[in-house]
Design an enzyme around this catalytic site. Sequence first.
Site, PDB file in Angstrom:
ATOM      1  N   SER A   1      26.025  49.089   5.197  1.00 57.07           N
ATOM      2  CA  SER A   1      26.143  50.435   4.649  1.00 57.07           C
ATOM      3  C   SER A   1      27.618  50.815   4.695  1.00 57.07           C
ATOM      4  CB  SER A   1      25.296  51.413   5.463  1.00 57.07           C
ATOM      5  OG  SER A   1      25.526  51.228   6.848  1.00 57.07           O
TER       6      SER A   1
ATOM      7  N   GLU B   1      30.502  54.120   4.789  1.00 58.52           N
ATOM      8  CA  GLU B   1      30.728  55.545   5.068  1.00 58.52           C
ATOM      9  C   GLU B   1      31.954  56.058   4.303  1.00 58.52           C
ATOM     10  OE1 GLU B   1      30.333  56.720   9.190  1.00 58.52           O
ATOM     11  OE2 GLU B   1      32.215  57.827   9.038  1.00 58.52           O
TER      12      GLU B   1
ATOM     13  N   THR C   1      30.549  61.788   5.741  1.00 53.51           N
ATOM     14  CA  THR C   1      30.839  62.527   6.983  1.00 53.51           C
ATOM     15  C   THR C   1      30.770  64.038   6.757  1.00 53.51           C
ATOM     16  OG1 THR C   1      33.219  62.538   6.634  1.00 53.51           O
ATOM     17  CG2 THR C   1      32.310  60.693   7.899  1.00 53.51           C
TER      18      THR C   1
ATOM     19  N   HIS D   1      25.941  63.068   6.950  1.00 58.72           N
ATOM     20  CA  HIS D   1      26.096  63.290   8.387  1.00 58.72           C
ATOM     21  C   HIS D   1      25.898  64.782   8.613  1.00 58.72           C
ATOM     22  CE1 HIS D   1      28.773  59.531   9.203  1.00 58.72           C
ATOM     23  NE2 HIS D   1      27.969  59.314   8.182  1.00 58.72           N
TER      24      HIS D   1
ATOM     25  N   ARG E   1      26.643  65.396  17.343  1.00 58.41           N
ATOM     26  CA  ARG E   1      27.126  66.630  17.941  1.00 58.41           C
ATOM     27  C   ARG E   1      28.346  67.146  17.187  1.00 58.41           C
ATOM     28  NH1 ARG E   1      30.506  66.895  23.432  1.00 58.41           N
ATOM     29  NH2 ARG E   1      31.989  66.007  21.957  1.00 58.41           N
TER      30      ARG E   1
ATOM     31  N   ASP F   1      32.753  67.177  17.018  1.00 58.34           N
ATOM     32  CA  ASP F   1      33.771  67.393  18.041  1.00 58.34           C
ATOM     33  C   ASP F   1      34.041  68.866  18.241  1.00 58.34           C
ATOM     34  OD1 ASP F   1      34.354  64.880  19.128  1.00 58.34           O
ATOM     35  OD2 ASP F   1      35.212  64.299  17.191  1.00 58.34           O
TER      36      ASP F   1
ATOM     37  N   ALA G   1      23.802  66.124  20.639  1.00 60.86           N
ATOM     38  CA  ALA G   1      23.096  65.575  19.479  1.00 60.86           C
ATOM     39  C   ALA G   1      21.596  65.417  19.717  1.00 60.86           C
ATOM     40  CB  ALA G   1      23.714  64.230  19.091  1.00 60.86           C
TER      41      ALA G   1
ATOM     42  N   TYR H   1      28.011  54.327  21.497  1.00 57.12           N
ATOM     43  CA  TYR H   1      29.393  54.054  21.923  1.00 57.12           C
ATOM     44  C   TYR H   1      29.442  52.863  22.886  1.00 57.12           C
ATOM     45  CZ  TYR H   1      29.938  58.590  19.829  1.00 57.12           C
ATOM     46  OH  TYR H   1      29.918  59.623  18.920  1.00 57.12           O
TER      47      TYR H   1
ATOM     48  N   HIS I   1      31.625  56.884  25.149  1.00 58.53           N
ATOM     49  CA  HIS I   1      32.183  58.068  24.492  1.00 58.53           C
ATOM     50  C   HIS I   1      33.311  58.605  25.381  1.00 58.53           C
ATOM     51  CE1 HIS I   1      32.356  62.375  23.336  1.00 58.53           C
ATOM     52  NE2 HIS I   1      32.156  61.874  22.141  1.00 58.53           N
TER      53      HIS I   1
ATOM     54  N   GLN J   1      30.199  53.502  17.245  1.00 57.62           N
ATOM     55  CA  GLN J   1      31.630  53.727  17.039  1.00 57.62           C
ATOM     56  C   GLN J   1      32.241  52.353  16.796  1.00 57.62           C
ATOM     57  OE1 GLN J   1      34.125  55.151  15.915  1.00 57.62           O
ATOM     58  NE2 GLN J   1      33.954  56.939  17.250  1.00 57.62           N
TER      59      GLN J   1
ATOM     60  N   PHE K   1      43.610  56.780  15.297  1.00 54.75           N
ATOM     61  CA  PHE K   1      42.152  56.944  15.340  1.00 54.75           C
ATOM     62  C   PHE K   1      41.597  56.432  16.679  1.00 54.75           C
ATOM     63  CE2 PHE K   1      41.344  56.496  10.450  1.00 54.75           C
ATOM     64  CZ  PHE K   1      41.861  57.755  10.269  1.00 54.75           C
TER      65      PHE K   1
ATOM     66  N   HIS L   1      28.021  48.694   9.489  1.00 55.67           N
ATOM     67  CA  HIS L   1      28.291  49.980   8.828  1.00 55.67           C
ATOM     68  C   HIS L   1      29.818  50.096   8.709  1.00 55.67           C
ATOM     69  CE1 HIS L   1      27.590  54.269   7.855  1.00 55.67           C
ATOM     70  NE2 HIS L   1      28.640  54.530   8.628  1.00 55.67           N
TER      71      HIS L   1
HETATM   72  P1  FAD Z   1      26.372  63.366  21.848  1.00 54.35           P
HETATM   73  O1  FAD Z   1      25.405  62.261  21.776  1.00 54.35           O
HETATM   74  O2  FAD Z   1      25.853  64.746  21.992  1.00 54.35           O
HETATM   75  O3  FAD Z   1      27.362  63.020  23.063  1.00 54.35           O
HETATM   76  C1  FAD Z   1      28.568  63.734  23.275  1.00 54.35           C
HETATM   77  C2  FAD Z   1      29.007  63.610  24.738  1.00 54.35           C
HETATM   78  O4  FAD Z   1      28.145  64.382  25.577  1.00 54.35           O
HETATM   79  C3  FAD Z   1      28.937  62.195  25.307  1.00 54.35           C
HETATM   80  O5  FAD Z   1      29.994  62.059  26.233  1.00 54.35           O
HETATM   81  C4  FAD Z   1      27.598  62.128  26.013  1.00 54.35           C
HETATM   82  O6  FAD Z   1      27.573  61.185  27.091  1.00 54.35           O
HETATM   83  C5  FAD Z   1      27.432  63.564  26.490  1.00 54.35           C
HETATM   84  N1  FAD Z   1      26.022  64.034  26.423  1.00 54.35           N
HETATM   85  C6  FAD Z   1      25.156  63.791  25.419  1.00 54.35           C
HETATM   86  N2  FAD Z   1      23.977  64.409  25.631  1.00 54.35           N
HETATM   87  C7  FAD Z   1      24.113  65.074  26.792  1.00 54.35           C
HETATM   88  C8  FAD Z   1      23.242  65.905  27.530  1.00 54.35           C
HETATM   89  N3  FAD Z   1      22.005  66.202  27.067  1.00 54.35           N
HETATM   90  N4  FAD Z   1      23.710  66.429  28.703  1.00 54.35           N
HETATM   91  C9  FAD Z   1      24.954  66.148  29.140  1.00 54.35           C
HETATM   92  N5  FAD Z   1      25.826  65.352  28.480  1.00 54.35           N
HETATM   93  C10 FAD Z   1      25.406  64.829  27.315  1.00 54.35           C
HETATM   94  N6  FAD Z   1      32.122  63.573  13.775  1.00 54.35           N
HETATM   95  C11 FAD Z   1      32.129  64.563  12.847  1.00 54.35           C
HETATM   96  O7  FAD Z   1      32.649  65.639  13.111  1.00 54.35           O
HETATM   97  N7  FAD Z   1      31.572  64.365  11.610  1.00 54.35           N
HETATM   98  C12 FAD Z   1      30.990  63.207  11.255  1.00 54.35           C
HETATM   99  O8  FAD Z   1      30.507  63.063  10.141  1.00 54.35           O
HETATM  100  C13 FAD Z   1      30.954  62.140  12.225  1.00 54.35           C
HETATM  101  N8  FAD Z   1      30.342  60.973  11.949  1.00 54.35           N
HETATM  102  C14 FAD Z   1      30.233  60.004  12.930  1.00 54.35           C
HETATM  103  C15 FAD Z   1      29.505  58.844  12.667  1.00 54.35           C
HETATM  104  C16 FAD Z   1      29.351  57.866  13.638  1.00 54.35           C
HETATM  105  C17 FAD Z   1      28.540  56.631  13.328  1.00 54.35           C
HETATM  106  C18 FAD Z   1      29.963  58.024  14.909  1.00 54.35           C
HETATM  107  C19 FAD Z   1      29.851  56.951  15.962  1.00 54.35           C
HETATM  108  C20 FAD Z   1      30.694  59.188  15.186  1.00 54.35           C
HETATM  109  C21 FAD Z   1      30.826  60.199  14.208  1.00 54.35           C
HETATM  110  N9  FAD Z   1      31.506  61.394  14.451  1.00 54.35           N
HETATM  111  C22 FAD Z   1      31.543  62.376  13.495  1.00 54.35           C
HETATM  112  C23 FAD Z   1      32.155  61.627  15.751  1.00 54.35           C
HETATM  113  C24 FAD Z   1      31.213  62.334  16.739  1.00 54.35           C
HETATM  114  O9  FAD Z   1      30.875  63.604  16.260  1.00 54.35           O
HETATM  115  C25 FAD Z   1      31.964  62.448  18.077  1.00 54.35           C
HETATM  116  O10 FAD Z   1      32.096  61.185  18.669  1.00 54.35           O
HETATM  117  C26 FAD Z   1      31.379  63.477  19.046  1.00 54.35           C
HETATM  118  O11 FAD Z   1      32.349  63.693  20.062  1.00 54.35           O
HETATM  119  C27 FAD Z   1      30.092  63.034  19.707  1.00 54.35           C
HETATM  120  O12 FAD Z   1      29.027  63.078  18.872  1.00 54.35           O
HETATM  121  P2  FAD Z   1      27.596  62.482  19.325  1.00 54.35           P
HETATM  122  O13 FAD Z   1      26.639  62.814  18.287  1.00 54.35           O
HETATM  123  O14 FAD Z   1      27.733  61.069  19.742  1.00 54.35           O
HETATM  124  O15 FAD Z   1      27.359  63.394  20.631  1.00 54.35           O
END
Ligand code: FAD
Length: 284
Positions: free
Chosen positions: A7, A9, A40, A68, A98, A100, A118, A140, A144, A171, A211, A261
């Site tokens: 896929s 992106e 994204t 996304h 989630r 950033d 997330a 990750y 992460h 990632q 990056f 991907h």
């Molecule tokens: P989460 O899974 O919520 O994790 C974030 C952090 O919180 C981690 O350190 C985790 O260990 C911790 N955590 C998770 N759940 C909990 C909980 N319940 N309690 C306590 N701690 C917790 N960013 C964008 O802005 N737009 C995009 O389109 C985008 N696309 C992406 C696509 C991919 C494939 C990837 C890998 C990343 C992408 N990102 C994007 C970046 C991503 O948004 C960041 O890495 C963000 O910081 C974390 O998102 P996440 O969904 O992994 O978060």
Amino acid sequence: MQEQLFSVEFFPPKTAEGADKLRVVRQKLAALHPAYFSVTFGAGGSTQSGTRDTVLEIRAEGMQAAPHLSCIGRTREELRDLIIEYKSHGIKQLVALRGDLPSGFGAGGFSSGQFSYANELIEFIRAETGDWFHIEAAAYPEMHPQAKSPQDDLKNFVRKIKAGANSAITQYFYNTDAYFRFVDETRKLGVDVPIVAGIMPITNYTQLMRFSEMCGAEIPRWVKLKLASFGDDTESIRAFGLDVVAALCDQLLKGGAPGLHFYSLNQAAPTMAILQRLGLAQSN
Ligand code: FAD
């Protein structure tokens, strides 16, 4: 790798010129039969409508499109409206994140009622739309950057799968050991969904360093030294980058990765060159 197990992106273009360029890029890549194109959301200052418009255009071209969706800083109502809109357009796949935190916000998230992680967004999408969407979560292998520890991050990854994610995209990374270990560890915790490897082609040393600093991806020292030694010799950087990333993909696929991907940065040539090197670029 069978057909359709890769896929690509994109990010939403900000100008009409960028949108035109992306149409050409998509046309070239579509000829290689990717499983879907993802777009994204909210990254790098892009707008919500940019994601939606690009996704709808991809659908109109007859390709599968996966928007996304990041939850940080957005209300439930905004998120509900968006997923309902996607559903009404026949979109069946989402990458749920989630996102950033904007600078100035602590790790505690936003005001009550909004989502902090997330796994909460994934639960919400399932509660609102049942099994309509195939949901991808982020993974990750090198941890992460804000996680407390690799173990904690792993547990948090498992939460996303338990909340209803169907598969994951990692990632990007350049150490296959990190990926295979991560997959093994998730399997021991009962996760059986596909974990697709995120691949960042190497074409620009400065951009790659920037990056990787932000997202916590490790560039092996020998790769860094070699890239730095090429200075502004773009051709050598690209040729070396192709060798490194094609070898990485080959090892991943031979080791059982279910798919790749590509973080295309809206360019066709680097992804196509890798697929060609792997013998996966049949365009019939
Ligand atoms: P989460 O899974 O919520 O994790 C974030 C952090 O919180 C981690 O350190 C985790 O260990 C911790 N955590 C998770 N759940 C909990 C909980 N319940 N309690 C306590 N701690 C917790 N960013 C964008 O802005 N737009 C995009 O389109 C985008 N696309 C992406 C696509 C991919 C494939 C990837 C890998 C990343 C992408 N990102 C994007 C970046 C991503 O948004 C960041 O890495 C963000 O910081 C974390 O998102 P996440 O969904 O992994 O978060």
